[in-house]
Design a protein around this motif. Sequence first.
Motif, PDB file in Angstrom:
ATOM      1  N   MET A   1       0.866  -1.268   0.126  1.00 37.30           N
ATOM      2  CA  MET A   1      -0.070  -0.012   0.020  1.00 37.30           C
ATOM      3  C   MET A   1       0.797   1.116  -0.096  1.00 37.30           C
ATOM      4  O   MET A   1       0.419   2.205   0.496  1.00 37.30           O
ATOM      5  N   GLY A   2       1.922   1.049  -0.423  1.00 32.33           N
ATOM      6  CA  GLY A   2       3.034   2.279  -0.349  1.00 32.33           C
ATOM      7  C   GLY A   2       3.335   2.697   0.948  1.00 32.33           C
ATOM      8  O   GLY A   2       3.718   3.804   1.195  1.00 32.33           O
ATOM      9  N   SER A   3       3.272   1.931   2.115  1.00 29.95           N
ATOM     10  CA  SER A   3       3.386   2.369   3.403  1.00 29.95           C
ATOM     11  C   SER A   3       4.424   0.925   4.085  1.00 29.95           C
ATOM     12  O   SER A   3       4.102  -0.160   3.638  1.00 29.95           O
ATOM     13  N   GLY A   4       5.025   1.294   5.219  1.00 32.46           N
ATOM     14  CA  GLY A   4       5.662   0.495   5.828  1.00 32.46           C
ATOM     15  C   GLY A   4       4.624  -0.056   7.104  1.00 32.46           C
ATOM     16  O   GLY A   4       3.890   0.919   7.761  1.00 32.46           O
ATOM     17  N   PHE A   5       4.539  -1.052   7.389  1.00 34.69           N
ATOM     18  CA  PHE A   5       3.739  -1.886   8.528  1.00 34.69           C
ATOM     19  C   PHE A   5       4.550  -2.535   9.344  1.00 34.69           C
ATOM     20  O   PHE A   5       5.622  -2.987   9.306  1.00 34.69           O
ATOM     21  N   ASP A   6       4.544  -2.236  10.709  1.00 35.67           N
ATOM     22  CA  ASP A   6       4.937  -2.636  11.856  1.00 35.67           C
ATOM     23  C   ASP A   6       4.101  -3.438  12.840  1.00 35.67           C
ATOM     24  O   ASP A   6       2.944  -3.046  13.010  1.00 35.67           O
ATOM     25  N   ILE A   7       4.244  -4.706  13.040  1.00 30.06           N
ATOM     26  CA  ILE A   7       3.286  -5.710  13.830  1.00 30.06           C
ATOM     27  C   ILE A   7       4.123  -5.953  15.033  1.00 30.06           C
ATOM     28  O   ILE A   7       5.177  -6.496  15.146  1.00 30.06           O
ATOM     29  N   THR A   8       3.475  -5.812  15.974  1.00 27.57           N
ATOM     30  CA  THR A   8       3.865  -6.251  17.453  1.00 27.57           C
ATOM     31  C   THR A   8       2.925  -6.875  18.165  1.00 27.57           C
ATOM     32  O   THR A   8       1.568  -6.764  18.049  1.00 27.57           O
ATOM     33  N   ILE A   9       3.170  -8.332  18.537  1.00 33.01           N
ATOM     34  CA  ILE A   9       2.325  -9.124  19.257  1.00 33.01           C
ATOM     35  C   ILE A   9       2.851  -9.769  20.434  1.00 33.01           C
ATOM     36  O   ILE A   9       4.228  -9.900  20.645  1.00 33.01           O
ATOM     37  N   VAL A  10       2.252  -9.947  21.571  1.00 32.79           N
ATOM     38  CA  VAL A  10       2.479 -10.562  22.580  1.00 32.79           C
ATOM     39  C   VAL A  10       2.425 -12.028  22.668  1.00 32.79           C
ATOM     40  O   VAL A  10       1.336 -12.626  22.366  1.00 32.79           O
ATOM     41  N   ALA A  11       3.556 -12.735  22.663  1.00 27.73           N
ATOM     42  CA  ALA A  11       3.491 -14.388  22.463  1.00 27.73           C
ATOM     43  C   ALA A  11       4.385 -15.131  23.593  1.00 27.73           C
ATOM     44  O   ALA A  11       5.226 -14.407  24.100  1.00 27.73           O
ATOM     45  N   ALA A  12       4.228 -16.296  23.758  1.00 25.92           N
ATOM     46  CA  ALA A  12       4.958 -17.065  24.643  1.00 25.92           C
ATOM     47  C   ALA A  12       6.395 -17.466  24.196  1.00 25.92           C
ATOM     48  O   ALA A  12       7.109 -17.500  25.148  1.00 25.92           O
TER      49      ALA A  12
END
Length: 301
Positions: A1-12
């Motif tokens: 989409m012409g943009s940077g995505f940052d994905i943060t999740i809480v995981a074990a």
Amino acid sequence: MGSGFDITIVAADSTSAEKNINLVIDEIIRIENLISEWKPSSQVSEVNRNAGLKPVKVDKELFDLTKRALSFSEITNGAFDISIAAMDKIWKFDESMEELPSQNTLLKAIEKVGYKNIELNEAESTIFLKLPEMKIGFGATGKGYAADQGRLLMQQLNVKAGIVNASGDMATWGTQPDNTPWRIGITNPINPNKSLKIIEVKNAAITTSGDYEKYVEFNNKRYSHIINPKTGMPASGLISVTVIGENAETANGLSTSIMVLGHEKGLELLKNYPNYACLILTDKGKVKKSKNFNKILKRLR
């Protein structure tokens, strides 16, 4: 989409984190392949190619996304308009523009802009652009929608917490590992070393529209990528608008609309959306908040 995505999740552990982050990435790519006007294979590109020719049958997902966008156009009396995509050859924000477009060029271009010439047929799930050379694009709500869908996917898979950040358009859920809310800094374009405000949220959407990242400059004047559909000229008067609420797609549409409408009409618009609040920075350096700002923050914390 012409943009940077940052994905943060809480995981074990890192293995499950990587697996789930990849699922969000796949979902973002799926949405981009559906709605991008820059990908010839997308349904939106097919709709645009058939402008003035025939209706195009589309997936219900794209039909509904278009329908929601048109509801923004109705309530803002055209200040928000996905058919502004027809201006893509007039305004370029990739450093290739050498001069401002002439008034005649703008007038000819905005003849192809107008949400009332987008015809939806719910029974057939078709979209028809009535005028040749019309275009639609989802630069104003697509990133927010992708962030919402990424969050929804993770919630359906019982991922307890995280943030999907689409270049500043965010959908958050849950809490940090120490059970504290997520802390989000709202950019101060005038003083990048200092946030306008730091907010604490759990399940929330935060989107920002502004003139400080994508723009061109002529004669020491900045022209932003957010275009007023009625004039064909970039919106002016506001530097940034941050909207906070439950849904990033809606917040995205509101922040774009307020940039075009200006702070007074923008705050009036927001009264129709009592579950959303906004923080506005004017080009005079003044910060304005909607009256419900603190109330909404308290609810989302």
